[in-house]
Design an enzyme around this catalytic site. Sequence first.
Site, PDB file in Angstrom:
ATOM      1  CB  CYS A  26      75.163 -14.771  85.105  1.00  0.00           C
ATOM      2  SG  CYS A  26      73.461 -15.277  85.454  1.00  0.00           S
ATOM      3  CD  GLU A  85      74.454  -8.678  83.334  1.00  0.00           C
ATOM      4  OE1 GLU A  85      74.738  -7.949  84.318  1.00  0.00           O
ATOM      5  OE2 GLU A  85      74.743  -9.881  83.284  1.00  0.00           O
TER       6      GLU A  85
END
Length: 253
Positions: free
Chosen positions: A2, A115
């Site tokens: 992340c 993402e």
Amino acid sequence: MCGRYASTRAKQELLEEFEVELDGAADDELRPDYNIAPTKPVYAVLSRVPGSGPEGRPVRQLRVVRWGLVPAWAKDPSIGSKMINARVETVAEKPSFRAAFAKRRCLLPADGYYEWAVREETGKGGKPGKQPYFIQPADGGIMAMAGLYEFWRDRGRPEDDPRAWLVTCTIITTSAEDELGAIHDRMPMLIERDRWTEWLDPGVPDAREFLVPAGSLGLKAYPVSTAVNSVRNNGPELVEPVSEGRGDGRALL
């Protein structure tokens, strides 16, 4: 991993949502940020026993910390840029994180995170293109990402110098399943509301029961503009849906 997320809620909303008892960010309110990148200041919810705390119990508080954990033993804080994530599989044993995992766990509020998925078609230079996605709770609620925080002392400054102490954090990641796994194989570990107190409690030395693979947990994902690729871009336009494969939104500088 992340490496980018969004956190745009007003501080007062976070204080109420997380039932914070002590506003440790009273003099340091952050602006809404749609493109949080490593080394930026972020809000963290944590529980600590203050020196004058009632009966020595942990008090839930909101603090501003820097994203990218700097272990207490580090010689240089620059190591933090490499410590933005801690893998759930090794966080309890890895020297960089095990001390914080034992007693300095936190929650990192977020609207959602970004993402990137590899496209089949190629981009510039013949390399595969990447489509950014924004992943958020389907109900529009606040996401509580599992994190760790740490204190680092700058020995070159007097102890009473406010700049002598640096507080940093990292996001714990786990394997991504279901539809999210098709975008990327990792995702932030999320802590459900009914487990916030236990997760934050520094008196719970073994939190490994939390370290289990997570499903999508009511999350939704949709493609967004590649403008998010640049940390210079910031604004609500970054989380607006775009058509699949059309990620070349206008520059938002």
